[in-house]
Design a protein around this motif. Structure first.
Motif, PDB file in Angstrom:
ATOM      1  N   VAL A  50      -7.751  -8.239  -8.975  1.00 31.78           N
ATOM      2  CA  VAL A  50      -6.877  -8.039 -10.134  1.00 31.78           C
ATOM      3  C   VAL A  50      -6.444  -6.586 -10.174  1.00 31.78           C
ATOM      4  O   VAL A  50      -7.279  -5.670 -10.170  1.00 31.78           O
ATOM      5  CB  VAL A  50      -7.608  -8.410 -11.440  1.00 31.78           C
ATOM      6  N   THR A  51      -5.129  -6.368 -10.214  1.00 34.27           N
ATOM      7  CA  THR A  51      -4.584  -5.008 -10.268  1.00 34.27           C
ATOM      8  C   THR A  51      -3.588  -4.887 -11.415  1.00 34.27           C
ATOM      9  O   THR A  51      -3.024  -5.887 -11.878  1.00 34.27           O
ATOM     10  CB  THR A  51      -3.888  -4.628  -8.950  1.00 34.27           C
ATOM     11  N   LYS A  52      -3.382  -3.662 -11.849  1.00 32.78           N
ATOM     12  CA  LYS A  52      -2.423  -3.409 -12.929  1.00 32.78           C
ATOM     13  C   LYS A  52      -1.002  -3.543 -12.381  1.00 32.78           C
ATOM     14  O   LYS A  52      -0.684  -2.999 -11.324  1.00 32.78           O
ATOM     15  CB  LYS A  52      -2.638  -2.020 -13.516  1.00 32.78           C
ATOM     16  N   GLY A  53      -0.165  -4.258 -13.106  1.00 33.70           N
ATOM     17  CA  GLY A  53       1.211  -4.450 -12.671  1.00 33.70           C
ATOM     18  C   GLY A  53       2.014  -3.161 -12.669  1.00 33.70           C
ATOM     19  O   GLY A  53       2.987  -3.027 -11.933  1.00 33.70           O
ATOM     20  N   SER A  54       1.608  -2.189 -13.478  1.00 36.92           N
ATOM     21  CA  SER A  54       2.375  -0.951 -13.610  1.00 36.92           C
ATOM     22  C   SER A  54       2.255  -0.039 -12.404  1.00 36.92           C
ATOM     23  O   SER A  54       3.241   0.560 -11.960  1.00 36.92           O
ATOM     24  CB  SER A  54       1.917  -0.185 -14.860  1.00 36.92           C
TER      25      SER A  54
END
Length: 303
Positions: A50-54
């Motif tokens: 899971v990674t930050k979309g930003s």
């Protein structure tokens, strides 16, 4: 803090049952994000990245960090990637060490079939077998009862690549050339050299176990936090566990007088040296001025 809604987007291969959004507590632990996605997709929590979309930075899967601490806010997007089937690191290590543990006795006791000889093994070949089996039995014991792993799993397909080093170089390579009727070990021993090898092996193995226990006690169960290691060898090199392992294998080399043992030591030392340098950089970054910098990664005054 109140509940927030996060937009969930697949990254790479499609993930069946992946929710479009999830709702989490902003002041709750960050691991709830991974757990909710895993529950919905029916995948293991370790199979998902899971990674930050930003900015693409990983979202911590930990209970020590809150959702708010990750920088995620209401309507923030997160990307979820399927890493594929996983296997636990503990299982990987068990399989890696099982290879040599089985190969050495099979070659030793199967000499008549492999080499076509009725000549019994020599005393040196018997000692070589005992040392190799003891080493990998110790490795298996440490895997099951001593080591703690910062990462729970790795891609299952990598187990073949990871196991090749041990199965080929310390298994087939070492066993075939050590137990052959024409091997140096088939001749008479020099007691001084043989006993020196046994002594180095014993000292190296015991101190290697000691350093592994020190490293184990630096990390609290269930966490990935580490302390600064201290004790025998840690004031000289970054990874004395690697140094003592090499010492024990030098002991095996003195007993076996096999070039295959030397080849294994060189390959293993090169790999451990790279790991040691990487760990030194991590210690400096993680602990700053609290950490006493080391000039050498695994071998005092050399490497």
């Amino acid at each position: 803090m109140s509940e927030i809604s996060l937009i969930v987007r697949p990254r790479g291969r499609p993930i069946k049952n992946l929710p479009e959004t999830i709702t989490v507590q902003a002041d709750g632990v960050a691991s709830q994000i991974h757990q909710k996605i895993a529950d919905a997709s029916r995948f293991s929590i370790h199979r998902l990245r899971v990674t930050k979309g930003s900015d693409g930075t990983p979202v911590a899967n930990t209970r020590e960090t809150t959702v708010h601490d990750t920088g995620l806010r209401n309507k923030s997007a997160i990307d979820v990637k399927d890493l594929g089937p996983q296997i636990s690191w503990r299982t990987v290590f068990v399989v890696e060490y099982l290879g040599p543990l089985l190969i050495h006795p099979l070659v030793y006791y199967g000499r008549s079939l492999i080499y076509g000889t009725s000549q019994p093994p020599s005393e040196l070949q018997k000692i070589t077998l005992i040392l190799c089996v003891l080493h990998f039995l110790k490795r298996e014991y440490e895997t099951l009862f001593v080591h703690r792993f910062s990462a729970a799993t790795m891609p299952a397909r990598n187990i073949f690549k990871n196991s090749a080093h041990y199965w080929v170089f310390s298994g087939i390579n070492l066993a075939y050339w050590s137990y052959a009727p024409w091997a140096p070990t088939a001749g008479k021993s020099n007691p001084l050299i043989t006993y020196t090898g046994i002594a180095l092996f014993t000292i190296g193995e015991l101190l290697n176990l000691y350093t592994h226990i020190v490293l184990k006690n630096l990390r609290r169960p269930g966490t990935t936090e580490r302390g600064i290691p201290k004790g025998i060898g840690f004031n000289l090199v970054t990874c004395p566990n690697y140094f003592f392992e090499i010492v024990s294998w030098i002991g095996v080399a003195l007993v076996s007088w096999s070039l295959s043992t030397v080849v294994f030591i060189v390959i293993a030392a090169a790999q451990m040296g790279a790991w040691g340098k990487k760990k030194e950089r991590r210690y400096r970054k993680e602990f700053g001025d609290k950490y006493k910098r080391k000039r050498f990664a695994i071998f005092p005054g050399v490497f």
